[in-house]
Design an enzyme around this catalytic site. Structure first.
Site, PDB file in Angstrom:
ATOM      1  CB  THR A  51      -0.925  -0.008   1.240  1.00 59.98           C
ATOM      2  OG1 THR A  51      -1.739  -1.183   1.171  1.00 59.98           O
ATOM      3  CG2 THR A  51      -1.797   1.225   1.308  1.00 59.98           C
ATOM      4  CG  ASN A 134      -6.906  -7.835  -4.949  1.00 58.72           C
ATOM      5  OD1 ASN A 134      -6.901  -7.109  -5.940  1.00 58.72           O
ATOM      6  ND2 ASN A 134      -7.709  -7.640  -3.929  1.00 58.72           N
ATOM      7  CB  THR A 217      15.465   4.036  11.237  1.00 58.81           C
ATOM      8  OG1 THR A 217      16.022   5.310  11.570  1.00 58.81           O
ATOM      9  CG2 THR A 217      16.490   2.949  11.509  1.00 58.81           C
ATOM     10  CB  CYS A 302     -16.653  -6.492   7.092  1.00 56.79           C
ATOM     11  SG  CYS A 302     -17.926  -7.030   8.199  1.00 56.79           S
TER      12      CYS A 302
HETATM   13  N1  PLP Z   1      -2.397  -4.458  -4.369  1.00 51.58           N
HETATM   14  C1  PLP Z   1      -2.870  -5.699  -4.465  1.00 51.58           C
HETATM   15  C2  PLP Z   1      -3.227  -6.242  -5.827  1.00 51.58           C
HETATM   16  C3  PLP Z   1      -3.035  -6.501  -3.327  1.00 51.58           C
HETATM   17  O1  PLP Z   1      -3.512  -7.726  -3.430  1.00 51.58           O
HETATM   18  C4  PLP Z   1      -2.677  -5.945  -2.061  1.00 51.58           C
HETATM   19  C5  PLP Z   1      -2.865  -6.716  -0.822  1.00 51.58           C
HETATM   20  O2  PLP Z   1      -3.675  -7.609  -0.746  1.00 51.58           O
HETATM   21  C6  PLP Z   1      -2.162  -4.648  -2.007  1.00 51.58           C
HETATM   22  C7  PLP Z   1      -2.048  -3.923  -3.183  1.00 51.58           C
HETATM   23  C8  PLP Z   1      -1.736  -4.033  -0.720  1.00 51.58           C
HETATM   24  O3  PLP Z   1      -0.538  -4.620  -0.268  1.00 51.58           O
HETATM   25  P1  PLP Z   1      -0.153  -4.610   1.292  1.00 51.58           P
HETATM   26  O4  PLP Z   1      -1.061  -5.599   1.963  1.00 51.58           O
HETATM   27  O5  PLP Z   1       1.277  -5.056   1.332  1.00 51.58           O
HETATM   28  O6  PLP Z   1      -0.345  -3.238   1.791  1.00 51.58           O
END
Ligand code: PLP
Length: 363
Positions: A51, A134, A217, A302
């Site tokens: 993210t 995802n 850091t 949710c």
């Molecule tokens: N992008 C996709 C396609 C993801 O599947 C995810 C997490 O499920 C993310 C971004 C976010 O990654 P993170 O969980 O490392 O913040």
């Protein structure tokens, strides 16, 4: 990682020997991650999560593109992006910091290249489209998107969080690539951003670490874990879709009305399967599955006790009653045939208990 916590506890920015050992551990992990992504290690930035990498890519590029007479900078993306992209660009738009053009998605889940091309021709500040989804595993035509962007001189950020570490990369088909080691058996709390040499990003956390691209850091044990995860992902042969296909076939044999959320000809990641069960509330199914030892997700947020249907599935044109009963299953490279067969039997039994194994197909 345990050894790093115990022994490599110094600050990698310190000049003393202990600090330099920590620096060495971080740079070893950076080299492994660079090899996994097929890029020079020095172009890799470690962050706290996928993210944050996405946030740094998107806000970092926008930070270099001031508003023009047409208003704030334009971002082109899709509605099947992960919330890390979708919610960020929507927020930037709501704050007046960006304009967003949503490229349409075909029913199978792939972006409509014919509709995307004219949006890229508008020369937006940034195109951001995921490599693999995802929820459904659908793989986007990233090489074609990159070619369109390169021709127009437009920066292309690719959310590679689901692809990297599960499928090989020789050279990334983009200018910025986000990855997340916890998707390939690494730890949580560490993320990866690659930026092609010459692509400018304005840091969102200002300071000296990570070559000035991301202050703070470093999370040394997390980064060490990311490096080992990258090594292991490269050493492990790429997963084949046979076990996913077997799982889907076994579930559909027992539950003929269940539907896989992706068109049959859409390229898909080998480990992800989204199956919709008509007349089923995903939440009830998840609880039942969990009690019987199958951990799955709904790909839904949710909110106030009720599961909203996934925006990704709705954007793909999945009818709302089916989207409500969609369950997302993930395999790992360690999943066995026996586990897949057992899981399929449990899924079918739970669907029967909830009365969703029969009935007519909605689509
Ligand atoms: N992008 C996709 C396609 C993801 O599947 C995810 C997490 O499920 C993310 C971004 C976010 O990654 P993170 O969980 O490392 O913040």
């Amino acid at each position: 990682m345990a050894a790093a916590m115990e022994w490599v506890w110094a600050n990698p920015s310190s000049v003393h020997r202990a600090g330099q050992e920590a620096r060495h551990a971080v740079e070893t992990a950076r080299s492994a991650t660079g090899r996994l992504l097929g890029v020079p290690a020095r172009e890799i930035t470690f962050t706290s999560s996928g993210t944050e990498s996405i946030d740094l890519a998107i806000r970092g590029v926008l930070g270099t593109k001031p508003a023009t007479g047409d208003g704030p900078p334009l971002i082109v993306t899709t509605k099947v992006e992960h919330a890390a992209v979708r919610d960020l660009v929507a927020t930037l738009e709501a704050r007046g910091e960006a304009r967003v053009a949503w490229a349409p998605v075909r029913p199978g889940g792939c972006v409509d290249l014919d509709a995307l091309a004219p949006l890229i021709a508008l020369r937006p500040a940034l195109v951001t489209i995921q490599w693999a989804n995802n929820e459904t595993g659908v793989v986007q035509p990233v090489a074609a998107i990159h070619a369109l962007c390169s021709t127009a001189g437009v920066v292309f950020h690719c959310d590679g969080v689901q692809w990297i570490g599960k499928s090989p990369v020789t050279a990334p088909p983009c200018d910025l690539l986000s990855a997340s080691p916890h998707k390939y058996h690494g730890p949580k709390g560490v993320g990866v951003l690659w930026a092609r040499r010459g692509v400018r990003i304005r840091p969102t956390l200002v300071g000296t670490q990570e070559s000035g691209r991301r202050a703070g850091t470093e999370n040394v044990p997390g980064i060490v874990g990311a490096g080992i995860a990258a090594e292991e992902a490269m050493a492990t042969p790429r997963g084949e879709p046979e076990l996913r296909d077997l799982f889907e076939r076994l579930v559909k044999e027992e539950c003929p009305s269940a539907a896989v959320n992706a068109s049959v000809d859409a390229p898909r990641l080998w480990n992800t399967s989204s199956i919709a069960f008509p007349r089923l509330e995903a939440e009830a199914m998840l609880v039942l599955l969990s009690e019987r030892g199958v951990c799955a997700s709904a790909g839904a947020a949710c909110s106030s006790g009720s599961l909203e249907p996934s925006p990704v599935l709705l954007a793909m044109g999945v009818p709302e009653p089916l989207a409500h009963g969609a369950i997302r299953f993930s395999l790992s490279r360690e999943t066995t045939r026996d586990e897949v067969e057992r899981a399929a039997r449990i899924v079918a039994a739970c669907a029967r208990t909830l009365g969703a194994s029969t009935g007519e197909v909605i689509r």
